[in-house]
Design a protein around this motif. Structure first.
Motif, PDB file in Angstrom:
ATOM      1  N   PHE A 157       0.848  -1.190   0.000  1.00  0.00           N
ATOM      2  CA  PHE A 157       0.000   0.000   0.000  1.00  0.00           C
ATOM      3  C   PHE A 157       0.887   1.244   0.000  1.00  0.00           C
ATOM      4  N   ASP A 158       0.733   2.090  -1.011  1.00  0.00           N
ATOM      5  CA  ASP A 158       1.528   3.320  -1.105  1.00  0.00           C
ATOM      6  C   ASP A 158       0.645   4.535  -0.806  1.00  0.00           C
ATOM      7  N   GLU A 159       0.628   4.960   0.462  1.00  0.00           N
ATOM      8  CA  GLU A 159      -0.168   6.100   0.927  1.00  0.00           C
ATOM      9  C   GLU A 159      -1.592   6.054   0.371  1.00  0.00           C
ATOM     10  N   PRO A 160      -2.327   4.962   0.596  1.00  0.00           N
ATOM     11  CA  PRO A 160      -3.620   4.788  -0.065  1.00  0.00           C
ATOM     12  C   PRO A 160      -4.721   5.716   0.428  1.00  0.00           C
ATOM     13  N   LEU A 161      -4.520   6.354   1.583  1.00  0.00           N
ATOM     14  CA  LEU A 161      -5.603   7.173   2.145  1.00  0.00           C
ATOM     15  C   LEU A 161      -5.351   8.669   2.012  1.00  0.00           C
ATOM     16  N   SER A 162      -4.277   9.056   1.340  1.00  0.00           N
ATOM     17  CA  SER A 162      -3.883  10.460   1.291  1.00  0.00           C
ATOM     18  C   SER A 162      -4.914  11.355   0.602  1.00  0.00           C
ATOM     19  N   ASN A 163      -5.692  10.792  -0.328  1.00  0.00           N
ATOM     20  CA  ASN A 163      -6.649  11.605  -1.074  1.00  0.00           C
ATOM     21  C   ASN A 163      -8.019  11.690  -0.403  1.00  0.00           C
ATOM     22  N   LEU A 164      -8.163  11.077   0.774  1.00  0.00           N
ATOM     23  CA  LEU A 164      -9.452  11.049   1.454  1.00  0.00           C
ATOM     24  C   LEU A 164      -9.520  12.120   2.534  1.00  0.00           C
ATOM     25  N   ASP A 165     -10.747  12.551   2.876  1.00  0.00           N
ATOM     26  CA  ASP A 165     -10.887  13.530   3.958  1.00  0.00           C
ATOM     27  C   ASP A 165     -10.655  12.836   5.298  1.00  0.00           C
ATOM     28  N   ALA A 166     -10.537  13.643   6.365  1.00  0.00           N
ATOM     29  CA  ALA A 166     -10.112  13.127   7.668  1.00  0.00           C
ATOM     30  C   ALA A 166     -11.053  12.046   8.197  1.00  0.00           C
ATOM     31  N   GLU A 167     -12.360  12.265   8.105  1.00  0.00           N
ATOM     32  CA  GLU A 167     -13.317  11.292   8.630  1.00  0.00           C
ATOM     33  C   GLU A 167     -13.242   9.978   7.862  1.00  0.00           C
ATOM     34  N   LEU A 168     -13.124  10.065   6.547  1.00  0.00           N
ATOM     35  CA  LEU A 168     -13.068   8.865   5.724  1.00  0.00           C
ATOM     36  C   LEU A 168     -11.756   8.119   5.932  1.00  0.00           C
ATOM     37  N   ARG A 169     -10.660   8.857   6.196  1.00  0.00           N
ATOM     38  CA  ARG A 169      -9.380   8.194   6.471  1.00  0.00           C
ATOM     39  C   ARG A 169      -9.491   7.306   7.706  1.00  0.00           C
ATOM     40  N   VAL A 170     -10.152   7.828   8.753  1.00  0.00           N
ATOM     41  CA  VAL A 170     -10.318   7.038   9.975  1.00  0.00           C
ATOM     42  C   VAL A 170     -11.114   5.776   9.683  1.00  0.00           C
ATOM     43  N   HIS A 171     -12.190   5.913   8.902  1.00  0.00           N
ATOM     44  CA  HIS A 171     -13.025   4.765   8.550  1.00  0.00           C
ATOM     45  C   HIS A 171     -12.247   3.741   7.730  1.00  0.00           C
ATOM     46  N   MET A 172     -11.489   4.213   6.733  1.00  0.00           N
ATOM     47  CA  MET A 172     -10.745   3.298   5.872  1.00  0.00           C
ATOM     48  C   MET A 172      -9.600   2.624   6.627  1.00  0.00           C
ATOM     49  N   ARG A 173      -9.014   3.319   7.604  1.00  0.00           N
ATOM     50  CA  ARG A 173      -7.982   2.687   8.438  1.00  0.00           C
ATOM     51  C   ARG A 173      -8.544   1.440   9.114  1.00  0.00           C
ATOM     52  N   SER A 174      -9.739   1.583   9.673  1.00  0.00           N
ATOM     53  CA  SER A 174     -10.333   0.446  10.370  1.00  0.00           C
ATOM     54  C   SER A 174     -10.664  -0.677   9.385  1.00  0.00           C
ATOM     55  N   GLU A 175     -11.071  -0.311   8.154  1.00  0.00           N
ATOM     56  CA  GLU A 175     -11.377  -1.332   7.154  1.00  0.00           C
ATOM     57  C   GLU A 175     -10.122  -2.096   6.739  1.00  0.00           C
ATOM     58  N   ILE A 176      -9.005  -1.379   6.584  1.00  0.00           N
ATOM     59  CA  ILE A 176      -7.754  -2.039   6.196  1.00  0.00           C
ATOM     60  C   ILE A 176      -7.260  -2.950   7.321  1.00  0.00           C
ATOM     61  N   ALA A 177      -7.381  -2.475   8.573  1.00  0.00           N
ATOM     62  CA  ALA A 177      -6.982  -3.302   9.713  1.00  0.00           C
ATOM     63  C   ALA A 177      -7.844  -4.562   9.794  1.00  0.00           C
ATOM     64  N   ASP A 178      -9.148  -4.400   9.552  1.00  0.00           N
ATOM     65  CA  ASP A 178     -10.062  -5.539   9.576  1.00  0.00           C
ATOM     66  C   ASP A 178      -9.747  -6.512   8.442  1.00  0.00           C
ATOM     67  N   LEU A 179      -9.419  -5.963   7.265  1.00  0.00           N
ATOM     68  CA  LEU A 179      -9.046  -6.804   6.126  1.00  0.00           C
ATOM     69  C   LEU A 179      -7.834  -7.663   6.462  1.00  0.00           C
ATOM     70  N   HIS A 180      -6.843  -7.068   7.115  1.00  0.00           N
ATOM     71  CA  HIS A 180      -5.644  -7.831   7.469  1.00  0.00           C
ATOM     72  C   HIS A 180      -5.971  -8.974   8.419  1.00  0.00           C
ATOM     73  N   GLN A 181      -6.869  -8.713   9.357  1.00  0.00           N
ATOM     74  CA  GLN A 181      -7.261  -9.762  10.292  1.00  0.00           C
ATOM     75  C   GLN A 181      -7.937 -10.926   9.565  1.00  0.00           C
ATOM     76  N   ARG A 182      -8.699 -10.612   8.514  1.00  0.00           N
ATOM     77  CA  ARG A 182      -9.468 -11.645   7.823  1.00  0.00           C
ATOM     78  C   ARG A 182      -8.632 -12.425   6.811  1.00  0.00           C
ATOM     79  N   VAL A 183      -7.721 -11.751   6.108  1.00  0.00           N
ATOM     80  CA  VAL A 183      -6.971 -12.462   5.071  1.00  0.00           C
ATOM     81  C   VAL A 183      -5.600 -12.943   5.544  1.00  0.00           C
ATOM     82  N   SER A 184      -5.092 -12.335   6.630  1.00  0.00           N
ATOM     83  CA  SER A 184      -3.821 -12.764   7.242  1.00  0.00           C
ATOM     84  C   SER A 184      -2.661 -12.824   6.259  1.00  0.00           C
ATOM     85  N   THR A 185      -2.667 -11.925   5.284  1.00  0.00           N
ATOM     86  CA  THR A 185      -1.589 -11.874   4.294  1.00  0.00           C
ATOM     87  C   THR A 185      -0.577 -10.798   4.708  1.00  0.00           C
ATOM     88  N   THR A 186       0.688 -11.026   4.378  1.00  0.00           N
ATOM     89  CA  THR A 186       1.724 -10.035   4.651  1.00  0.00           C
ATOM     90  C   THR A 186       1.360  -8.708   3.984  1.00  0.00           C
TER      91      THR A 186
END
Length: 344
Positions: A157-186
């Motif tokens: 991931f190369d700065e994937p949230l830089s183009n999003l507003d502050a509220e959406l960045r927080v939401h997408m952070r949680s989605e990416i963290a949740d994705l990592h938990q589910r797929v367990s990929t490096t």
């Protein structure tokens, strides 16, 4: 999934050396964040791993295979960019399946992969829309979905949230963290935002001028920074770093090491003491109300500004005289070169 091993990785553009001998191990399934100021080499290092730039020196292994001369398409990695890089004339479904179609994956298999990724990312109802009909967060999820269908060993991931507003960045952070938990990929994630680094990472790699300053968990970097640079880069608001003579009213209680020339104190470890109490006397130059707390900018007699987080219901006014105190266990000492001195 795969582990990565970087041994003395270097990258030069002409006579300019950008990556200056990186040694790093990333475990299978680990979420690692590269963080540092602009120009530190974090995106270049990610592109070297992806195969989008040639390595000038050293060896890069993904799994058990050295991939220095392996094409990007054959490395088993998938990259999500800062720009969504979606094809505007293709639907969400077609964008997500595009890479598989190029690789001539059978249609039924493509459809299964897209359906699985869409379910994972809650894109089911958007599959027949075009990028122009999506919000920024939805477009970023499509870009992530396109990476998922490739079933990579490593997500980049190369700065994937830089183009999003502050509220959406927080939401997408949680989605990416949740994705990592589910797929367990490096996963390797590049950002200049240390808050993203602290909230997402299993391990943070702090870079400066093409070199690694420190590698560790978010807690390790926050509580035991290797040097002044890391101390002030990790943590918001940043750590106060004062000349040892200025900090003497606090440092005396901790018996600083003989080599100490500077003392570091995090704003959240400072509290207001009575005027007759030992501490750093100063005058409130600015008070930033943040809701649950107020960030005080206190001008010391030395002229230094010291930051302190005050959680009292009524913060002192600008111009008020205050005394800042801190427990000795929260002091950090650094030598003349800015390196941390651990003995306290």
């Amino acid at each position: 999934m795969a582990h990565l091993h970087l041994k003395d990785i270097r990258k030069s553009f002409g006579s300019a050396e950008i990556i200056r001998g990186i040694d790093l191990d990333i475990a299978d399934g680990e979420f690692v964040v590269f963080v540092g100021p602009s120009g530190c080499g974090k995106s270049t290092l990610l592109r070297l791993i992806a195969g989008l730039e040639d390595i000038s020196g050293g060896a890069l292994s993904i799994g058990e295979r050295v991939v220095n001369d392996v094409a990007a398409s054959a490395r088993g990695v998938a990259m999500v960019f800062q720009s969504y890089a979606l094809y505007p004339h293709l639907t969400v479904r077609e964008n997500m399946a595009f890479g598989l179609k190029v690789r001539k994956v059978p249609r039924a298999e493509r459809e299964r992969a897209v359906a699985g990724a869409a379910d994972l990312l809650k894109l089911d109802s958007l599959l027949d829309r075009y990028p122009r009909q999506l919000s920024g967060g939805q477009r970023q999820r499509v870009a992530i979905g396109r990476a998922i269908v490739a079933e990579p060993q490593v997500f980049l991931f190369d700065e994937p949230l830089s183009n999003l507003d502050a509220e959406l960045r927080v939401h997408m952070r949680s989605e990416i963290a949740d994705l990592h938990q589910r797929v367990s990929t490096t996963m390797i994630y590049v950002t200049h935002d240390q808050v993203e680094a602290m909230t997402l990472a299993d391990k943070i790699v702090v870079l400066r001028d093409g070199r690694i300053e420190q590698v560790g968990t978010p807690r390790q970097l926050y509580e035991a920074p290797a040097n002044v640079f890391v101390a002030q880069f990790i943590g918001s608001p940043k750590m106060n770093v004062l000349d040892i003579a200025t900090a003497q009213p606090l440092a005396a209680a901790a018996t600083p090491p003989a080599a100490a020339t500077r003392c570091g104190i995090r704003p959240d470890h400072l509290h207001l003491a009575g005027e007759a109490m030992p501490g750093l006397p100063g005058t409130v130059a600015l008070a930033e109300y943040l809701g649950a707390e107020t960030l005080l900018h206190v001008r010391l007699a030395s002229g230094d500004i010291c930051l302190a987080l005050d959680r009292a219901a009524q913060a002192p006014r600008i111009g008020s005289n205050v005394v800042l105190a801190c427990g000795p266990e929260h002091l950090h000492f650094f030598d003349a070169e800015g390196e941390a001195l651990r003995e306290r």
